[in-house]
Structure formats: structure tokens, C-alpha cells
Design an enzyme around this catalytic site. Structure first.
Site, PDB file in Angstrom:
ATOM      1  N   GLU A  36      -1.789  -5.133  -3.655  1.00 14.86           N
ATOM      2  CA  GLU A  36      -0.841  -4.451  -2.766  1.00 14.86           C
ATOM      3  C   GLU A  36       0.176  -5.435  -2.195  1.00 14.86           C
ATOM      4  O   GLU A  36       1.365  -5.107  -2.062  1.00 14.86           O
ATOM      5  CB  GLU A  36      -1.604  -3.739  -1.651  1.00 14.86           C
ATOM      6  CG  GLU A  36      -2.427  -2.558  -2.136  1.00 14.86           C
ATOM      7  CD  GLU A  36      -3.326  -1.979  -1.069  1.00 14.86           C
ATOM      8  OE1 GLU A  36      -3.685  -0.801  -1.168  1.00 14.86           O
ATOM      9  OE2 GLU A  36      -3.689  -2.723  -0.125  1.00 14.86           O
TER      10      GLU A  36
ATOM     11  N   ASP B  14       0.834  -1.206   0.000  1.00 10.53           N
ATOM     12  CA  ASP B  14       0.000   0.000   0.000  1.00 10.53           C
ATOM     13  C   ASP B  14       0.863   1.249   0.000  1.00 10.53           C
ATOM     14  O   ASP B  14       0.615   2.202  -0.759  1.00 10.53           O
ATOM     15  CB  ASP B  14      -0.907  -0.031   1.237  1.00 10.53           C
ATOM     16  CG  ASP B  14      -1.595   1.299   1.479  1.00 10.53           C
ATOM     17  OD1 ASP B  14      -2.508   1.638   0.723  1.00 10.53           O
ATOM     18  OD2 ASP B  14      -1.192   1.996   2.436  1.00 10.53           O
TER      19      ASP B  14
END
Length: 1460
Positions: free
Chosen positions: A1273, A1179
Site C-alpha cells: 500500500e 490503501d
């Protein structure tokens, strides 16, 4: 107001102690005591006397008084009582207050800023064992209802910690109870146990017994017998139980056995109607919870529920219809409940019994109760009925006022404890206990009883002790007595001389009757046990082996002897057998999980030797996920032992910190960052800070000469006391440079005179060329004319100083002086003019040509007189001289310049303008002695000063803070605040630096804490990157000294010596600082902006060095590729991921990373972890990759535009689309959940068909399973780890994967629907709009629908979707369309009558709506005021960005003087 004797008497009784209270108080001063006094005798007031006494003792200085209560409801009551009777600072804490256990800083501050803290015992025990506070910092411990200090109660745990404290550091103990003896069969032993546990002696009143009896009278006690319940009643047939029990099946998650048991208990106690009443409400609540859980588990598409006014143009994800599958048996049960509803519930709030309840439907016990109530009922009657079980209290309270014989005389409510609830999520939610009463509801009931709104309470044991009720006329024990404490405590509620205490006993039930008689007969003997003792001594402290919280008298001695106590040496935090299990539960509760994953919980198996299995989502070595405990003599002790073992080991692994907590608090003030480094307390830093900032403009004993050159020609000198850095700036198409040559040396006799001349010369030049007004204060730099050898031309200086206003002598002026001579019109002095030519053909008497601005007058003289005449002076217009043609000198009072990296096209900023000319009589003008070179230098002086200041601060900052070699222009931009009003400031770099810091902190905490799960890492990162932390670090290093906050304008010259300073002092010492004021949040912005500047110049490696110099939590200066290694031998990549590697264009060195990155928590086993930690890392990587791309692609974009574009690119729907379209990750995801697999399958076609443009513009409408974005992610996180944390290599791969989305990003993306509605409404001037949250299903306890309300009219809604955010977006989008349509009945122009001037009506929002985390905001769009304020701010932000865009091309601000 008349004060009567009665009122004086009542005041004295309220605040003056009685003699028996003084007696107990005197004895409590001498030693630790337990005051054994009846309910209502004023024990709490004795504690007030002791509190007042203890605070006066020298030994109590710096310590706090802790008042402990056993129940939450007592916290408010006792805290308010103490606050009302003392001037001390009283603080209260209980579980429903929002101070987290992990918030060590705020706990410490709360205690330090309090004199008395009132709290529940469990909270104080937690605070002590986690070392937030210690027993030795307490001067007095008060235990309310102290008879609970036994077995597993938290009181006992606190005293165990008390005994671990050295005796001389222990606080005084004061206990209060009406029942010091729990077991009447062993009175002496029970008393000794209590005294030993509390390290105190039990005392009673001895000298003033008569006064005590007078103030605590005994009620009349009577026994009320009732018949046993009959087998059959005259009642409904079939009843509710008969009907619903036909549909008992495993498909319905209702605990039928438990329900049946409570049903029969209620039937035997209250009768068939109450039993069915309980059944109706219990099953109804469980059905609602089951449906709620089913709805919550459906995350595959929005459920759109528009109101009946459909409107075209809505584009919503309607790929498939979703229905909730309800078991048939559950539907039948729900139908039965609907059929019986008229008997048990109406539409009132709260629901009441809708029918009259005849006594024939009630048990003989209820009939007997009704008889007692009828006998004692009066207009002022107040009573309490004590029962054992909650459902009995609830049902009895509902029916009593509906019994015909009692209707109109009984106003009743139940009062029960908090209990469990349906708040449990997951498949076992429906098996939870029915919810008890919340604290607020308890307080409302007690208040209503006190003020007489209610006259009868049906209560469980929660009302037996502590709560301050008025003395009752009647107290009834509806259910049997079980122990002496319950008897004494409940009887204490009937404490007037005319009160009656009724004990209800079933006829023929001798056991209950005999137990009551034993209590009655033994009470006097029990009191004598402690009343008759002469000088009792304190029993010895418990032996160390018994020192564990959680000890029970019945525990096996072998188990007790085997117990350990683990103390963390660095903090003093304590781990006990009693706290270990709750700590493991707390750790697991922090593990993030989605709706498709069961709540992670520790699993215990085995009996007398327990095996503990921790959730696989904890990133632990395989051998640390399973613990085998030692054998113990009881199952409970075996669980405690293995939990104790596990917490000890997890602390060694760093999963628990040294305070034995799994994470720092998510709220409040952090004391340290992720590295354990202390943080400065910034709570007292004002919003606007006044600080000394580095400033080079000082004189001092040594002066330096700097030469100013324009396009290579030396034009003037700049003298100041600081050696200025060499500089180059572009302006007006010219290259201006500054270089330092040498030090100035004056003859000692002439020094002061020459400095005064330079001061006056420069002030005149600034007046003429820059400010347009004279300067009164001495200045700190001198601009001087130069000789051909670059020495000061003192002859030229002297001419100006001797004749500062210039000369009327024009005899020496020739054509060579045209366009080079500075002149002044005496009629408009201060407005400098440049001579263009002398017009020998014109005089003031000449006639102006047609079309000229003077043509309105017959002569130039007439025009000049009209133009220049003022009330205080006449115009000077000579007529016997020629006119001169001149132009106004374009003053440059702004220091604005463009750094080289922002100057794209120099010629673009070269001004080509024809300056307006004017005519002036020659003899009305003075010719100044400033040469062309000098006045040109003066025109550039503001920019030279600004650039020199910026460079000086940047170099000082770099040197003094130890920053890496960041480019000057980047460092200057990072330190330039928006308050400068420049066309560039640090906000862009701050936005970039925010992403850099997020990644740097993420990489650091992930590697530093390899065994902490994502929830813990997230909190560690937050502690390290929060605004509060950045502000603390900035103040610690002194960053405030280098920030540039001054505005660009120099209409008032700022480089002066203060008026009150000694004229000689600036020449004897150089003070190179100036006081400036700016918002404190500018410091944290500059921290991130500096990090962003370092990243731009030297990538992650330089950012790490800069972050380390700034004190940030980045793990040091060593590059990641050197700091973090990887196994030299590769691990094989499973064939499952071959095409994924091909799509990525990268081959993994470690196949195990790919497996981890693709493993959903539902699939994780003890053999490997899930993707959560890698997702946490990925992320941050994607965030920085996107921001770097946007920063470089849009060099003129504002911070807000960059953030908006980034948020579209990194949101869940966008990443899910990329995961499916580009990488096919839905095929590689390892899942073990049918619902999640189904949801993903349904969304794949939609996500595949979405174009990048639709993904960016309409992605907010879709709600794909979070697992799809998470796995993308995590793959990116795995990439970074596999490349040995080579960010540049990872960024190239990531940018290629998301390239199609990046290409469609722009800086003018449409706003999200909520912002669009707000900005549009603000622009229209409407101030009466708000969002309204509702529930689509009244039985659900959560809001899932949103309506838009305009002027109290619901324009749109309620709109329901899978989450509240989506509901809000859809509602806002539709409302914008409806309100803008003039033909629609609910259009804004038809509904709104607001005043259009929004600024005059909406409260001003001082800063930005998005404030730092040190300033809590209370604005909400659910109120009209909040919506209007937020909308106005969004509108202003948009206007500010537009204005900035328009100003980007303005390199200089030119002050052109134009005649009026």
C-alpha cells in the site's frame, strides 16, 4: 401498608435539614465557604440545599452546577444522592465511562442537557483546559473532600483556571471537608493556603454546636500495643521466598528488588504465611503476563487447536510449528509455584486461601488484631481495618476468616484503590505494579458491606473519605498515622455513640505513639482556629505567577516565575506546564503500531536542562523531533518546560488543533469536518423524513404543449404547466420521443370549459389504458388528440367527454377499423379490448367448437351467462347479433424504463407474444372514441411521465447545486432510491462513490496536514466521510429535493390535485413539488452515488468538482495535478530499488519516496519517516482501483456483490501475496526487528506458492505479518505522490500489478465461513446457534478461542488461532461441515428441533444489519437471538440479490387481464 410514627420520623430525618445544616447553608449563600464538619454530619445534604437555591437565581440561567469528587467511586454515590433529592437533570462522568476527551460535541451536549454534572476533578480540568466548557458557564462549583486543593491535585488546577476568569463571571464555590488543616504544626498557614486556593473561607457550626455533637458523636479511642515481629517463626522451611529466589536471573523479567522489599514489608506486618501468599499471587500474575506477551508477539501462523473429534477436509496453514521459548529459570519458578499451590490457592472463584492459618504463622500485630476483633465481635458487628499498602490489605483480608479463632464470625474483603496493572504491553510488561481494584469490584464490595453480607473491610485510604458506609462499631488503624487528615477521616467511620476507634502501636515505638498524641491534643486547638474567627475575610487570590496547575508549595520561586501560560486565541484552550507532558503522551498513544514495534513514547534525557526526543514515526521536520529545554532548578520542572515548548511548536505545525487536541473524537457527534467547517446537527432528524421533492406535474397559469411521437409519427399531445425536457425512451421495440412545441392560449370565455374537457378526456384514457379504475381527483397533465397541424383536436375530445362510455352504434365500423378500435364489454366494464374482427358466422346461440374454452357449455350464451352473472346484476347477452373477436389491451401501469447506458440490446426487450383472444356479443360492447394513436400514447404515458420527472429533477439538481455536467442518465441513477423497486438504483454508484470519496478525502487531509501521523489522518478522514457528516452536508445543500423514491406502479394515478385544494388554485400558481417520505440514510447514499456518477463521467477531476458542490471535504475543485507540485529536480533512487522499478514498469522521480515507502516503523529514525502515511494513502488508491475495475467488468453486479469481491481483493493476505509474488517487496522492506523478519521469512514460501484463486478463496485462513500488505500500500501511495497525484497513470500501474488477482474475481464468490454458516443455518430454520469466546490459557486476560454452540451443545471448538477473527472463521468452517453431515452425532438434523418458519420466530430486522453510524446496533452473534437475526438478514439479502438478478431482463411490467 401501615405508616407508623417511627417511619414518619425516619423520613423526616432523611429529607429535612437539621438546624446546624441550615446555619451553614445560610452562610454559604452569602459568600464562598468551606464547610468544616465531621464525617457523617451531612455535608452533602447542605450542598443539596445550596444546589436548589442556586438554580433559582437569575445569574444561574443557562449555566450548569459542577459537583467535583476526588475519587471515581464517589461519582456514582454523589450523583445518585443528588438525583434522589432533587428533580434536576444529573449527569455523571468518570474515566471508565465511554465519552472521549476528544468528543467535543457530546461534551457540549451533555453539559447543555444537564443541570448538575458530577465528575472526577481531572476530567473537569481537562474539559476546561481544552475549552469544551468554560468556568464562566458554571454557576456553582462544589468540591467534595476539598482539603485536597493543594500541590499537584486537579482541584488546584481547576481553581487556577477559576482565577483566570474575570471575577464577575466566576461561579460560587462550596467546599466540604472534615479536615481543613493538613499540617497541625502550622495550622494558621495551612488554613490560609486552603482558603486562598479555593477563594473561600472556612466556616464551622457556631450556633447549633450541641445538635452537631449529638448527630456526630466521638467514638471511644483506645491504643492497642503489640510486640515487635520475631526473627524466626514456626513455619514452612524452606518457604516460598527461599525457593524462588534461587532462580533470580536477568532472563526473567521480574523486578526482584521491588518484590523483595514488599515481601519483607508484608512479613514484618503480617507474618511469613502472608508474605508467601503475596509472593505467590504476584509472581503468578507476572509469569502469566510474560507468557501472554510472548504469545501475542507470535504472529507468523495460526495456532490451530481442534477439539479431540478430528474431522477430515480441513485446509489450514500448517507450514511450520511454532513454540514459545520460555526461559529455563522461569519454568523452574512456575514449577515451584505449582508445588506451593495447595497452600495458597484453590479452584474457587475468586480463589480463596485453601487451608486453616494458625496464629503461629502470623505476626504479633495480627495476633493483637485478632484479639481486638474477638473482643468486639457480635452478630451485628461491622468494622473497618485501615492499612497502608494494597498487598497488606489483600493478604490480611484473605487470612482473617481462615484463622481458627475468627472462623465463622468474620466475613471479610479488601477495599483498595485502582492502581496500575499488567495491562502494559511490550517487554517491560512484567515489571508493572500488581493491579488494584476496578470500579465494579469496589462497588460490589461496598454494597456487600452495606447490606451485611460482609462485616469487615480491610481498606487502604480509599475508604477514609467520601464513600457512604454505615456507621461502624469498630475502626482499627492497623498501620501508623502519618497526618492529621488520615486521623480525622478514618476516625469519622466510627461515628456512633458506642463505636470504638483503635490505634495499633508497636510496643516501644514512641514516635508513632507521640504523633498520635499530638493529633489528639491539637485537634481542639485546630478547630478553634476556624471556629472562633469573627467575620473572617477571604484571603487574596494567588498571584498570576503562581497560576499554573501543577504548582507545589515546595517549588523553587525562580522556576515558578519563569512559567508561561499559552492560550489559543480562537478557542480559549489553555496549555500549562502541568498539562504539556500528558498531551505529548496522548499524541504518541494515537500513533498506530504493530506487535513488532515498541509503543511510541517521548524520550527525555538530561537533568536540569532536558532534551526531548519525539518518536520518529511522527511526520515532522527533523529539527522538530528534538527539543532542547531551558535550564531549570529541578529535574521535574525541566521536563515540564521542554514539553511545554514542544506542544506550543506542534500546535503551530497543526499537529495539535486549536483545542490542543491531537485528533477529533472517534465516537459521538462531530461538530466540524477536516477543514474546520461546521456541521449541521442531525441528531433530531427522524429515520424516515418527509420532504418536498421537485415535481414537474403542475398546471399553473401558463400551459405548455408537448408532442408525443412513436417511431417518428406524432400521435398525441401532453399538456402541463411545466416545460418538460425533451426525451427519448425505448419500449416495446418502439422509439418514443417527447418535445415541447409552444404555449397554449385559450379564449378567456372558453378556457375553463376546455380545461375541464381535457381533464375528463385524460381521466377516461388513464382509466381504460393504465389503471383499470376511474380517477376521482383532478389531474395535473392532459394527454390529448392532435390535428394534422399538431393542435388539440377538440372534436375528438368532445366526442369522448359527451359519451365517455362509448357507443353501441357499430354501423360505421369497417375492416379498416380492425386492430385499431378500442371497445368495452358492458359486462366487464373497465377492461379495454382491441377489436380484432367481427364474426358474422357466429352468434351467442352458436355451438362452441370442441377444445375451445367455451366447449364446456352447449352454447356461447350459456357460457357468457355463467361467466358474467353477478349477485348484483345479470349478464347482458344479446343473441340477435354477431360475435366480435377481440384481445385484451395490455395495460402498462408501470413507469419502469431503462436508461440508455443500461440498454444493451434494444431488440432483446421487444415483446413477441400472442395476446389471448376472446369472443363477445357485438351489442354487449361499446365502441370508444379513442383513436389508435391516442391509446398507444396512453400506454406509454407512465414511462413518459417517469422519464420526464427524472430528467426534470436531474436538470434542476445540476443547476441549483452547481454540479458539473454529469450525464443525465448517470445523475438520474445516482438519485434513484431502492424504494422505487426498479431494476436499477443508486446502490452500485454509491459503492463506487464510497471509494472515490475515501481517496479524495485521503489526498486532501494528507496534503493539508503534512505533520499529522496516520492515526490522526485516519480520524480526520473518518470525520469527513462518515454517514453523519454526509447526512449533514446533504441537508445543508437541500439534496433531499431531488431524490426519486416513488414506486414504478401507477395502478393508482399519482399526478393529481389534492382533494382539499381549491379547484382554481392549480391554474393560478404552479406548485412544482410533491411530498415524499423515505429513509434518511438515502441522503448519504445519494451523496456518494452522485460522486460515483461524476467519477464515471469525468474521472477524478469531475468528481472533485461534484464533491465540492456537494459540500464534501475534497479540498476544492482544482485538479490534483495542478494543485500539488513536486520538486523539479529529481532525487536519486538507491540501487536497492532497481528491480522494484522494473517490476512496476515505472521510474520514480523522487527516490526519497521509495525509501520512505519501504521503511517499517521499527527501522525509522529521526532522519526519515516510516511508511505509515503513504500506506494510509495507498490503501485508498487500491480500494478505488479495484472498485473501478469491478464496476466496469460486472455491469449487472449488485452493490453487495461488488463489495464482497472488493473485500477479497484488498484484504491483508491478498495484498501480502501480491507484495511477495509480483514485486518481491519482502526483499526491499527496511526492518529492524528480528521477530518480524523471522515471521516474514516463514511466510514467504507459502505466499509465493499460493495461486491467485487460492489467495481469493482461502486467503482468510492465513495471517501473514501486516507489514507485507502495508508496504505494498505504501509503494502505491508513493506512486500517486510521485506522479503528481495523477490517478489514471497510477491506476494503470496498480491494475497491472494486481491483474492476476483481478482476473479471478467474480460476483459469485463463496461467502466467508461465518456468513456461509449463518445463511445455511437460517435456510435450515435453526435459531439456536451462537459463537462462544474462551481463553486457551486461563491465566491470560484475553479471548483467543472460539466454539460453535448449537442447542447448548458444543459442536466445534474451542479452536485457537493467532487472532480471534481467524479462530472464528476456522470454527465456522468446520461447524458447517459437521452440522451438514447426517451421519455425524452432532449434525444439525439430530440436534435441531426448531420450528422451520424462521420469519415468525426471529425478531424482524427493520433495516440492514450494516446500519449508518448514527444508529448504534447491539446485535451480536454470541447470543442465539443475535446470531439468528443476523443470519436471517444475510439470507434475505442474498434472496433479494438473486431476485434482482432475475429481474434485470424485465424492461416493462405488463398488466395482462386474463379471464378467470
Amino acid at each position: 401498608m401501615t405508616i407508623t410514627q417511627d417511619s414518619i420520623q425516619s423520613v423526616n430525618e432523611a429529607i429535612l435539614p437539621r438546624r446546624y445544616q441550615e446555619e451553614i447553608f445560610q452562610r454559604a449563600q452569602e459568600c464562598n465557604v468551606i464547610a468544616a464538619l465531621d464525617t457523617g454530619s451531612g455535608k452533602t445534604f447542605i450542598s443539596i440545599l445550596l444546589i436548589k437555591w442556586i438554580v433559582l437565581q437569575e445569574s444561574a440561567r443557562g449555566k450548569v452546577i459542577v459537583f467535583l469528587v476526588p475519587k471515581v467511586a464517589l461519582v456514582e454515590q454523589q450523583a445518585n444522592f443528588i438525583a434522589a433529592h432533587t428533580p434536576l437533570r444529573v449527569k455523571k462522568f468518570h474515566g471508565s465511562l465511554d465519552l472521549e476527551l476528544t468528543d467535543r460535541a457530546n461534551w457540549r451536549i451533555s453539559f447543555e442537557k444537564s443541570d448538575v454534572v458530577v465528575m472526577t476533578a481531572q476530567i473537569f480540568l481537562n474539559i476546561v483546559t481544552h475549552s469544551h466548557w468554560s468556568i464562566d458557564k458554571v454557576s456553582l462549583l462544589v468540591f467534595d473532600e476539598c482539603h485536597h486543593t493543594r500541590k499537584n491535585h486537579a482541584y488546584n488546577g481547576i481553581m487556577r483556571e477559576y482565577f483566570q476568569t474575570p471575577p464577575f463571571q466566576r461561579p460560587k464555590v462550596f467546599g466540604m471537608t472534615a479536615s481543613p488543616i493538613w499540617n497541625p504544626k502550622d495550622a494558621q498557614g495551612s488554613l490560609m493556603t486552603l482558603e486562598r486556593n479555593l477563594d473561600a473561607i472556612v466556616i464551622a457550626v457556631r450556633e447549633h454546636v450541641s445538635e452537631l455533637l449529638h448527630n456526630s458523636p466521638r467514638p471511644l479511642e483506645i491504643i492497642k500495643e503489640y510486640y515487635p515481629p520475631p526473627t524466626n517463626y514456626i513455619y514452612l522451611h524452606p518457604n516460598l521466598w527461599d525457593c524462588v529466589s534461587l532462580f533470580r536471573s536477568p532472563d526473567v523479567a521480574i523486578p526482584w528488588e521491588k518484590l523483595q522489599m514488599k515481601y519483607h514489608v508484608t512479613r514484618n506486618s503480617l507474618g511469613p504465611y502472608c508474605a508467601d501468599l503475596y509472593l505467590y499471587h504476584d509472581i503468578k500474575a507476572r509469569i502469566s503476563q510474560i507468557i501472554n506477551d510472548l504469545e501475542a508477539s507470535i504472529k507468523d501462523k495460526p495456532r490451530i487447536n481442534y477439539d479431540d473429534d478430528t474431522y477430515p477436509g480441513m485446509d489450514v496453514d500448517e507450514s511450520s510449528e511454532t513454540t514459545i521459548v520460555i526461559p529455563p529459570d522461569l519454568e523452574q519458578i512456575d514449577f515451584i509455584l505449582c508445588e506451593f499451590r495447595p497452600f495458597f490457592e484453590d479452584d474457587s472463584m475468586p480463589p480463596a486461601v485453601p487451608i486453616t492459618v494458625p496464629l503461629a504463622w502470623c505476626s504479633p500485630k495480627v495476633k493483637a488484631l485478632a484479639e481486638v476483633l474477638l473482643e468486639h465481635c457480635s452478630p451485628t458487628f461491622q468494622g473497618i481495618v485501615f492499612v497502608e499498602q494494597r498487598q497488606v490489605a489483600s493478604c490480611l483480608a484473605k487470612i482473617l476468616s481462615c484463622i481458627p479463632e475468627l472462623r465463622g464470625s468474620i466475613r471479610c474483603a479488601e477495599l483498595v484503590g485502582h492502581g496500575g496493572g499488567h495491562g502494559h504491553r511490550g517487554k517491560h510488561a512484567a515489571t508493572a505494579n500488581v493491579k488494584g481494584m476496578g470500579l465494579a469490584r469496589q462497588q460490589d464490595v461496598v454494597k456487600s458491606f452495606r447490606d451485611g453480607t460482609l462485616n469487615l473491610l480491610v481498606a487502604t485510604s480509599v475508604a477514609e473519605e467520601g464513600l457512604d458506609f454505615p456507621a461502624c462499631d469498630l475502626v482499627i488503624r492497623f498501620d501508623p498515622l502519618h497526618h492529621m487528615v488520615g486521623y480525622v477521616q478514618s476516625r469519622g467511620r466510627a461515628r456512633t455513640k458506642t463505636s470504638t476507634f483503635v490505634i495499633m502501636v508497636q510496643e516501644g515505638h514512641m514516635a508513632h505513639l507521640n504523633r498520635y498524641k499530638i493529633f489528639v491534643d491539637s485537634e481542639p486547638e485546630l478547630k478553634r482556629v476556624y471556629q472562633s474567627r469573627e467575620n473572617p475575610t477571604r484571603p487574596p487570590s494567588p498571584a498570576p505567577s503562581d497560576s499554573e496547575e501543577g504548582e507545589v508549595e515546595e517549588e523553587n520561586p525562580v522556576d515558578l516565575a519563569a512559567r508561561e501560560r499559552y492560550i489559543v486565541p480562537s478557542t480559549g484552550a489553555v496549555l500549562t506546564y502541568g498539562s504539556a507532558i500528558s498531551l505529548l503522551n496522548y499524541l504518541c498513544s494515537l500513533i498506530p503500531h504493530d506487535a513488532f514495534t515498541p509503543t511510541p513514547l517521548p524520550k527525555y534525557s538530561g537533568d536540569y536542562a532536558t532534551v526531548l526526543e519525539l518518536p520518529s514515526s511522527l511526520p515532522l521536520p527533523i529539527d522538530k523531533l528534538i527539543f532542547c529545554g531551558p535550564p531549570r532548578c529541578s529535574k521535574r520542572e525541566a521536563r515540564r518546560a521542554v514539553a511545554f515548548m514542544a506542544v506550543k511548536e506542534l500546535h503551530k505545525l497543526g499537529v495539535f488543533d486549536d483545542y490542543l487536541l491531537p485528533s477529533a473524537g472517534s465516537k459521538g457527534r462531530n461538530l466540524e469536518d477536516a477543514d474546520g467547517r461546521k456541521l449541521l446537527d442531525v441528531s433530531d432528524v427522524p429515520d424516515i423524513i418527509d420532504v418536498p421533492v421537485r415535481d414537474p406535474w403542475a398546471l399553473g397559469p401558463r400551459l405548455r404543449m408537448h408532442v408525443i411521437s412513436i417511431d417518428g409519427v406524432d400521435v398525441a399531445g401532453l399538456v402541463t404547466g411545466t416545460e418538460l425536457p425533451a426525451l427519448e425512451i425505448m419500449g416495446e421495440g418502439c422509439l418514443v420521443t417527447l418535445r415541447c412545441t409552444d404555449e397554449l392560449v385559450f379564449d378567456e370565455d372558453e378556457e375553463w370549459e376546455k380545461l375541464e374537457m381535457l381533464n375528463e378526456y385524460t381521466k377516461m384514457g388513464i382509466w381504460y389504458c393504465i389503471t383499470g379504475r376511474p380517477i376521482t381527483l383532478p389531474i395535473t397533465c392532459f394527454l390529448v388528440p392532435l390535428t394534422p397541424h399538431n393542435c388539440i383536436d377538440f372534436d375528438a375530445v368532445e366526442r369522448v367527454v359527451r359519451d365517455p362510455l362509448g357507443t353501441y352504434d357499430w354501423s360505421s365500423v369497417t375492416e379498416d377499423d380492425y386492430h385499431r378500435t378500442l371497445i368495452m364489454n358492458s359486462n366487464q366494464f373497465g377492461r379495454a379490448l382491441v377489436l380484432r374482427k367481427i364474426r358474422q358466422d357466429l352468434t351467442a346461440l352458436s355451438v362452441p367448437p370442441p377444445g375451445s374454452r367455451e366447449s364446456s357449455c352447449s352454447t356461447y350464451e350459456e357460457f357468457f351467462v355463467q361467466r358474467w352473472t353477478r349477485k348484483t346484476r345479470e349478464a347482458v347477452v344479446p343473441t340477435d347479433c354477431p360475435l366480435v373477436e377481440a384481445t385484451y389491451l395490455p395495460r402498462h401501469p408501470s413507469g419502469l424504463y431503462r436508461p440508455a447506458h443500461r440498454l444493451q440490446d434494444i431488440d432483446k426487450y421487444k415483446r413477441q407474444m400472442a395476446r389471448p383472444g376472446l369472443l363477445v356479443p357485438q351489442r354487449a360492447c361499446r365502441r370508444t372514441y379513442f383513436s389508435e394513436n391516442v391509446y398507444r400514447a396512453f400506454l406509454f404515458l407512465p414511462r413518459i411521465c417517469r422519464r420526464a420527472t427524472d430528467l426534470y429533477r436531474a436538470k434542476e439538481e445540476r443547476f441549483e447545486l452547481g454540479l458539473p455536467a454529469i450525464k443525465d442518465d448517470l445523475l438520474i441513477e445516482a438519485s434513484t432510491l431502492p424504494t422505487t423497486s426498479a431494476t436499477w438504483n443508486n446502490q452500485r454508484l454509491e459503492t463506487l462513490g464510497d471509494s472515490v470519496l475515501k481517496l479524495a478525502a485521503t489526498v486532501h487531509v494528507m496534503n493539508k496536514y503534512p505533520h499529522r501521523h496516520e492515526g490522526q489522518l485516519s480520524q480526520l478522514r473518518q470525520n469527513s466521510v462518515s454517514n453523519r457528516t454526509l447526512l449533514a452536508r446533504a441537508l445543508e445543500i437541500g439534496l433531499e429535493r431531488y431524490l426519486t423514491s416513488e414506486g414504478q406502479s401507477l395502478h393508482v394515478w399519482r399526478h393529481t390535485i389534492a382533494e382539499d385544494d381549491d379547484r382554481m388554485e392549480p391554474f393560478t400558481s404552479a406548485r412544482r413539488h410533491a411530498h415524499r417520505a423515505y429513509p434518511r440514510r438515502s441522503l448519504q447514499d445519494c451523496m456518494e452515488a452522485t460522486l460515483g456518477a461524476a467519477f464515471l463521467h469525468g474521472g477524478i477531476d469531475m468528481a472533485l468538482r461534484a464533491g465540492d458542490a456537494l459540500g464534501m471535504t475534497v479540498g476544492g475543485t482544482i485538479p490534483w495535478t495542478l494543485r500539488y507540485s513536486r520538486p523539479p529536480e529529481p532525487s536519486p533512487v538507491p540501487p536497492l530499488f532497481d528491480d522494484l522499478q522494473a517490476n512496476l514498469g515505472y521510474e520514480f522521480h523522487r527516490g526519497d519516496l521509495l525509501i520512505e515507502a519501504a521503511t517499517h516503523p521499527s527501522f525509522a529514525t529521526t532522519a526519515g519517516s516510516s511508511y505509515q502515511r503513504l500506506e494510509f494513502l495507498g490503501d485508498a488508491v487500491i480500494d478505488l482501483v479495484v472498485m473501478k475495475y469491478l464496476f466496469n467488468k460486472f455491469p449487472e453486479a449488485t452493490s453487495g456483490q461488488l463489495s464482497a469481491a472488493r473485500s477479497r481483493a484488498v484484504c491483508g493476505p491478498t495484498l501480502a501475496s501480491i507484495a511477495v509474488r509480483r514485486l518481491g517487496l519482502h526483499k526491499h522492506l527496511l526492518i529492524n526487528n528480528v521477530e518480524l523478519s523471522t515471521a516474514i521469512t516463514r511466510h514467504v514460501p507459502l505466499l509465493t506458492s499460493l495461486s491467485p484463486e487460492d489467495t481469493i478463496s482461502k486467503g482468510w485462513k492465513y495471517d501473514p505479518p501486516k507489514a507485507l500488505s502495508d508496504v505494498l500500500e505504501s509503494i502505491v501511495g508513493a506512486l500517486l505522490v510521485d506522479t503528481r497525484f495523477d490517478f489514471e497513470k497510477t491506476a494503470v500501474i496498480v491494475e497491472a500489478v494486481i491483474s492476476d488477482v483481478l482476473e479471478v474475481l467474480t460476483t459469485d464468490l463463496p461467502r466467508d465461513p461465518v456468513s456461509e454458516l449463518m445463511v445455511w443455518a437460517a435456510a435450515a430454520g435453526c435459531r439456536r446457534i451462537s459463537f462462544q469466546k474462551t481463553q486457551s490459557n486461563p491465566d491470560l486476560r484475553r479471548n483467543d478461542s472460539v466454539s460453535v454452540v448449537v442447542h447448548d451443545v458444543v459442536v466445534v471448538g474451542p479452536i485457537t488461532a493467532t487472532n480471534l477473527s481467524l479462530s472464528k472463521g476456522l470454527a465456522a468452517e468446520r461447524a458447517r461441515t459437521v452440522l451438514a453431515d447426517p451421519v455425524f452425532d452432532k449434525s444439525l438434523e439430530k440436534l435441531c428441533d426448531c420450528v422451520r418458519n424462521l420469519a415468525a420466530a426471529v425478531p424482524k430486522v427493520a433495516e440492514s444489519i450494516v446500519a449508518d453510524d448514527t444508529t448504534p446496533l447491539k446485535l451480536t452473534d454470541e447470543t442465539e437471538e443475535g446470531f439468528a437475526a443476523i443470519a436471517k438478514q444475510k439470507l434475505l439479502d442474498g434472496e433479494a440479490e438473486s431476485a434482482q438478478d432475475h429481474d434485470e431482463n424485465d424492461d416493462d411490467v405488463v398488466d395482462m387481464d386474463v379471464e378467470e
